[in-house]
Design an enzyme around this catalytic site. Structure first.
Site, PDB file in Angstrom:
ATOM      1  N   GLU A 131       0.787  -1.254   0.055  1.00 10.62           N
ATOM      2  CA  GLU A 131      -0.097   0.072   0.046  1.00 10.62           C
ATOM      3  C   GLU A 131       0.792   1.215   0.122  1.00 10.62           C
ATOM      4  OE1 GLU A 131      -0.708  -2.662   2.130  1.00 10.62           O
ATOM      5  OE2 GLU A 131      -2.711  -3.527   1.317  1.00 10.62           O
ATOM      6  N   HIS A 156     -11.149  -4.226   9.768  1.00  9.55           N
ATOM      7  CA  HIS A 156     -11.663  -4.311   8.579  1.00  9.55           C
ATOM      8  C   HIS A 156     -12.798  -3.593   8.479  1.00  9.55           C
ATOM      9  CE1 HIS A 156      -8.766  -7.132   7.379  1.00  9.55           C
ATOM     10  NE2 HIS A 156      -9.155  -7.614   6.154  1.00  9.55           N
TER      11      HIS A 156
HETATM   12  C1  LIG Z   1      -2.395  -4.644   4.309  1.00 12.70           C
HETATM   13  C2  LIG Z   1      -3.362  -5.535   3.685  1.00 12.70           C
HETATM   14  N1  LIG Z   1      -3.621  -5.525   2.433  1.00 12.70           N
HETATM   15  C3  LIG Z   1      -4.728  -6.038   1.709  1.00 12.70           C
HETATM   16  C4  LIG Z   1      -5.527  -7.149   2.515  1.00 12.70           C
HETATM   17  C5  LIG Z   1      -6.295  -7.962   1.924  1.00 12.70           C
HETATM   18  N2  LIG Z   1      -5.890  -9.270   1.606  1.00 12.70           N
HETATM   19  C6  LIG Z   1      -6.474 -10.185   2.792  1.00 12.70           C
HETATM   20  S1  LIG Z   1      -5.952 -11.738   2.469  1.00 12.70           S
HETATM   21  C7  LIG Z   1      -5.113 -11.264   1.150  1.00 12.70           C
HETATM   22  C8  LIG Z   1      -4.307 -12.211   0.283  1.00 12.70           C
HETATM   23  C9  LIG Z   1      -2.933 -12.377   0.944  1.00 12.70           C
HETATM   24  O1  LIG Z   1      -2.300 -13.490   0.236  1.00 12.70           O
HETATM   25  P1  LIG Z   1      -1.106 -14.261   0.835  1.00 12.70           P
HETATM   26  O2  LIG Z   1      -0.593 -13.550   1.965  1.00 12.70           O
HETATM   27  O3  LIG Z   1      -0.393 -15.075  -0.052  1.00 12.70           O
HETATM   28  O4  LIG Z   1      -2.099 -15.395   1.626  1.00 12.70           O
HETATM   29  P2  LIG Z   1      -3.026 -16.412   1.490  1.00 12.70           P
HETATM   30  O5  LIG Z   1      -4.368 -15.934   1.463  1.00 12.70           O
HETATM   31  O6  LIG Z   1      -2.703 -16.813   0.120  1.00 12.70           O
HETATM   32  O7  LIG Z   1      -2.894 -17.459   2.322  1.00 12.70           O
HETATM   33  C10 LIG Z   1      -5.134 -10.089   0.836  1.00 12.70           C
HETATM   34  C11 LIG Z   1      -4.728  -9.208  -0.306  1.00 12.70           C
HETATM   35  C12 LIG Z   1      -5.115  -7.274   3.918  1.00 12.70           C
HETATM   36  N3  LIG Z   1      -5.824  -8.128   4.643  1.00 12.70           N
HETATM   37  N4  LIG Z   1      -4.132  -6.304   4.521  1.00 12.70           N
END
Ligand SMILES: Cc1ncc(C[n+]2csc(CCOP(=O)(O)OP(=O)(O)O)c2C)c(N)n1
Ligand SMILES: Cc1ncc(C[n+]2csc(CCOP(=O)(O)OP(=O)(O)O)c2C)c(N)n1
Ligand SMILES: [Mg+2]
Ligand SMILES: [Mg+2]
Lengths: 325, 345, 325, 345
Positions: free
Chosen positions: B60, B130
């Site tokens: 971000e 959230h």
């Molecule tokens: C700072 C932030 N940006 C965006 C999000 C939205 N978000 C939640 S889970 C996710 C995907 C994360 O991917 P990864 O870290 O690979 O974990 P996975 O869900 O694949 O286990 C996103 C973008 C968030 N929770 N926090």
């Protein structure tokens, strides 16, 4: 005619001369009321890199801004006026030493918060590529700014999108008084991090202006050809205190020997030594330039002092444009 | 006029502006995916592809800086955060760079009109990180515009204004508004910031609100009307600039003020609106001001706690009755705005 | 007696069984009102890593929290009660699926904002070392969280101070629906970044629970001995949608073939296959466990549903302690 | 009682607390260097060394997270930012984690009482990103305590409170206070948050202020006294919790309110104080409230602009005269608080 290599020396002499004189005025008069980070001792990085750019290429920097600004061709009078807080300053007295800009020569701006202009340069470079322009964005920052997470985020994005940006890390071993040893693990490097993110990266002697120029040319052309971002890690050293005009030899964070050994490796002396065989008149030329730039700087100071301050009635101007506020 | 949902209005504004101005691009995490940021970026992606609707890494801070650098080079970035809470990670570039760019470089070299959309994620049990509404946090800082459209027409008009204006803009959208329908002009007509709207006229008490709370105030007004209390609802539309005039005129007329918000009271939206009245028309107040805002704790997840936590129409009803010197015993509780929300999240 | 290796299978079966059943309830009843990220298909990472820890070691995780919580020995009933928002939940219904904690077993907490628990784990690990305790902090996160700058900042600090922390990156190829290709440059890896920061790093088959356990044991012991942080990049795959109980095979961001090939490499099946020669009864055991855990989960659900919600009169409790507010 | 400067008071609180509680450590960029964060961390470093006074990399986000993780494991971190502006980079961990930790995990598992000191850097021409006062930004968020000590005694007492309490605390210190002297108890006695202080009693107008502006208000009061106007100065001391009672009682007595702050008006400290009065005692106001705050632009560097930008005693004098219905023509301008500041920066 001044040879291309001699011109690099001249540009370094100009920055050195201007900064040394400005530092004196700064200290003696207390009239440049803006925190100022001099690049004395580090001139080869700015000069070497900027000499590899065109006016269309954009250069950003961090707080240590004068050298990149001047090396890029930024107006000295406007810089000095800015330091004195005058309306004719390159930021009309609003920005001070850490927020200079000269769009006419492609100096796209400097910022006071570590790391900020790293991501910004990526955005500008992306824009150039998007427009199909063969322009490159460059961004100067210290190895201390490389501690910031935004550096890693920016490397990554630039690598994924092969953005024409050149990251120029001036590694002067210190972040204020903090040595590298408390900030980066042994055996690691800034260029190593860049490589791990998929950014082409080189480590270069930052006090060898010719080496810097050569590396920067390669880097800029690499980026310009659309082959992606490049990081240059340039080893150099700051002679003065982190901020302000003084020396800080007694602050205890670095040894007298260390300082002296780096001063012995002065980038101007080194470049002059290297050129002497081919251009025996170089010493005379350096002396002439030195005098010339002394005059130029004093004149810029005199002029700046005589200039008016901004009108306080215009305090709010520029925060918002009239149409929208 | 044809009606659109709030999300369709945002989508339409985005697409129309992008058609007219090729400098505009969209950047955000997953903006290209099948859900398209609650539908709002989907058509733009389908129309303009990944070159102009860019799926960003989860970064971000750099994304905001990237947008600023693009804006400095003449582009018009629209950054989307599907939860406004993620914007804290972009606080430095938004507040320290975007807000100050034009001014700090002297005022005459162009600004960086980056537009940042943040969605208040309150759905089901989104919890403490959230579902926050950070509009006042950004609106404290000079150099930004901050708007909170409450209607589909404003969602469109204000996004058009943001994408055609000269100022960095933060738009905060409450997820519970996306399905709301309303008349929306076909053309991309900008809605200027700083001009509030009387959402409902009334004479006994003024409720000043923004975003979702405008609708809660209208629902409250309905109920209070049955009780003979006439409520005027002021939708400020933008927090910075703030239309002080419309607030003061309404309160001058009614003599009573309730301010309703989806964030905490202290140093927030409700504080500023009350202060504006205290600054300009304190003598018209026939009763103390009441603030309807979050209780002073983080957002809990558990359903009954969450329902108790988020203020809604019922809280506004109570506050209005109080400033009118009446009791609310007789009135039925109004269903929470999220009552119809369907999961999974 | 269940062998050590069979125990890993049992733990994976327990997580799989619990999550599959919870997903059904979640979908059918719409009573667990909290965004929930299932680890179905990824059980080997949590089980392999947590099996290498003691109760005194602390494990943190991101949003995909159930598997690490359960693998660490977290109380299932308290988890299920949390999902139903009940006062008996492990966070008393305040935190929901993304904010679970069971301090009694060393599950130190999960967080909903990407990257947060990476730096937090570094702080806890530093504390252990400072106290002279031979404890290790571990932190689970996805490769998507590795995009965040705080990841780089945390790696760096942990390396400089040789902090006993194990970074566990579950690389399941996606961040919601964004593939790695739009987020990390080709030829780069999360473990490569860690190495560049001076963190020992390994890439491991995250669907091979035995390999994960072996690597985790090495990593934990390395950290415990004071030799510094380690990062494990564990390749794995999520079967369900990013959030919620459903499948997302029709969302277009990944192919049916890809999903099927990873399902064919189910970590439970692979481990069972690997064990069969040595432990011919393993299939029967898996079937028994499966039944047992189905009963356990249904019982936990029944119990959770019967439990009371938190008292709304206590809405503010815990935001501040009474003494100081 | 012996006197100390403000910075000495902070240093003493730090050292005494560290002596009594070995869980306390200091972390920040350059906290170990010769200048020692304006002197405030120097003695701590000399006494306790690099194991407890830790020079951090320039990584504000991870530093805050690191502190939270240490606090979760039982430590008591004191994080120092020599410019409060850098705290925007730590906004996510402070607001999304520290503020919410205890509550979000159920309220019974311990919190993370991280203490964060941020220095408002206004010296000479520090400009738009090195002189901001973000106290209201943090104070908006439930779960934090935010304090702004104005005196050496409070600088000590509030830091002691922060380092011994259970809540994450943000302390905002104005650099112009560091040389101020005042009586300070030898012992580390906590000053509880949420209890304001009457810095000067008066009867005609109340000035509510925090931090540096308390002193500007006192200087203004001196001058106004010569003119026969009796000013009561309320130092709120902490923004969260906020002592509403002391504000309302004072305004009830004087009937006039001026609020003075070093940040912008909108959604800031001045808004909240005015709102508290509008909420509780609007009827006592004999004149509209006046807010003394920053003009709506970023901080400029140039000396005359900077002096015009920052409000001080003179602005408070004018505001007081205005609420008293008088003109300020006759009064001499008061020198700016930074008038005696010596460079280089
Ligand atoms: C700072 C932030 N940006 C965006 C999000 C939205 N978000 C939640 S889970 C996710 C995907 C994360 O991917 P990864 O870290 O690979 O974990 P996975 O869900 O694949 O286990 C996103 C973008 C968030 N929770 N926090
Ligand atoms: C985000 C942020 N943190 C801290 C600072 C304070 N600061 C200003 S310059 C500096 C040192 C930076 O070192 P480096 O990047 O190596 O540049 P150098 O000064 O050595 O040229 C620091 C810590 C800042 N300006 N911004
Ligand atoms: Mg450096
Ligand atoms: Mg992933």
């Amino acid at each position: 005619m001044v040879s291309a290599r001699a011109r690099l020396i001249r540009d370094m002499v100009r920055i050195r001369t201007a900064e040394e004189i400005l530092a004196d005025y700064y200290r003696d008069e207390q009239e440049m009321r803006t925190p100022t980070h001099f690049s004395i001792g580090q001139e080869a990085t700015a000069v070497g890199v900027c000499s590899a750019t065109t006016t269309e290429d954009w250069v950003y920097s961090g707080h240590r801004s004068h050298a990149p600004y001047l090396a890029k061709g930024g107006d000295l009078e406007a810089l000095v006026a800015e330091l004195y807080g005058k309306e004719d300053g390159c930021a009309h007295g609003r920005g001070g030493s850490m927020h200079v800009m000269d769009q006419s020569v492609g100096f796209a701006g400097s910022a006071a918060i570590l790391g900020e202009m790293i991501s910004v340069a990526v955005g500008s470079g992306w824009t150039f590529a998007r427009a199909g322009e063969e322009r490159v964005a460059l961004t100067f920052f210290g190895e201390g700014a490389a501690d910031e997470g935004v550096f890693a985020e920016s490397l990554n994005f630039a690598a994924v999108h092969r953005i024409p940006v050149v990251f120029v890390c001036e590694n002067n071993l210190y972040s204020i008084s903090s040595p590298l040893s408390v900030r980066h693990a042994e055996g690691t490097s800034v260029h190593g991090r860049a490589e791990a993110a998929g950014v082409r990266a080189l480590s270069v002697d930052g006090n060898d202006v010719f080496a810097v120029q050569a590396a920067a040319r390669d880097a800029v052309e690499h980026a310009r050809r659309g082959e992606g971002p490049v990081l240059l890690e340039l080893a150099t050293y700051r002679w003065r205190a982190h901020v302000g005009p003084g020396l800080d030899h007694d602050h205890g964070y670095r040894s007298k020997e260390e300082i002296e050994s780096w001063m012995a490796g002065c980038p101007i002396v080194r470049a002059t030594d290297a050129l002497r065989a081919d251009e025996p008149d170089i010493d005379a030329a350096v002396a002439t330039w030195s005098t010339e730039f002394q005059q130029e700087t004093h004149a810029a100071v005199d002029r700046a002092k005589a200039l008016p301050f901004p009108d306080t009635a215009r305090l709010l101007d520029g925060a918002y444009l009239p149409e929208t506020h | 006029m044809r009606t659109l949902t709030y999300w369709q209005a945002i989508s339409e504004a985005t697409v129309q502006c992008m058609e007219r101005d090729e400098r505009i691009f969209v950047a955000g995490e997953g903006v290209d995916d099948v859900s398209g940021s609650f539908g709002t970026t989907k058509e733009a992606f389908d129309r303009f592809g990944p070159g102009r609707v860019i799926d960003m890494p989860n970064a971000e801070n750099a994304t905001a800086g990237f947008a600023i650098g693009a804006a400095a080079a003449g582009q018009r970035p629209l950054v989307v955060h599907v939860r406004a809470d993620f914007m804290f990670l972009a606080m430095d570039p938004i507040v320290n760079m975007a807000a100050k760019w034009r001014y700090t470089y002297g005022g005459d070299k162009g600004g960086v009109p980056v537009v940042t959309r943040g969605v208040v994620g309150r759905g089901w049990g989104q919890g403490s990180t959230h579902s926050q509404s950070p509009h006042a946090t950004f609106a404290h800082y000079a150099g930004l515009h901050v708007a909170t459209p409450a209607t589909p027409a404003d969602a469109k008009g204000m996004l058009v204004q943001a994408l055609t204006g000269d100022t960095p803009v933060v738009l905060i959208e409450n997820r519970n508004l996306y399905q709301l329908t309303g008349e929306v002009p076909e053309e991309p007509i900008p809605t200027p910031f700083g001009i509030g709207r009387i959402a409902r006229t009334g004479s006994d008490v003024t409720v000043v609100a923004a975003s979702l709370m405008v609708h809660e105030a209208e629902r409250a007004a309905e109920q209070l009307a049955q009780r003979g209390i006439s409520v005027e609802v002021v939708d400020v539309r933008s927090l910075r600039p703030l239309d002080e005039g419309i607030i003061c005129e309404s309160v001058a007329k009614t003599g009573r003020l309730v301010v309703a918000d989806t964030s905490w009271a202290r140093y927030g939206f409700t504080a500023e609106v009350a202060a504006v009245v205290a600054e300009h028309v304190p003598h018209v107040l026939r009763a103390p001001v009441r603030r309807v805002s979050l209780p002073d704790c983080p957002a809990p997840v558990s359903r009954p706690l969450e329902e108790a936590f988020h203020p809604g129409a019922s809280s506004i009803v109570s506050a209005c009755l109080e400033v009118c010197g009446e009791r609310d015993a007789a009135l039925p509780q109004l269903a929470d705005v999220s009552a119809g929300f369907q999961g999974p999240f």
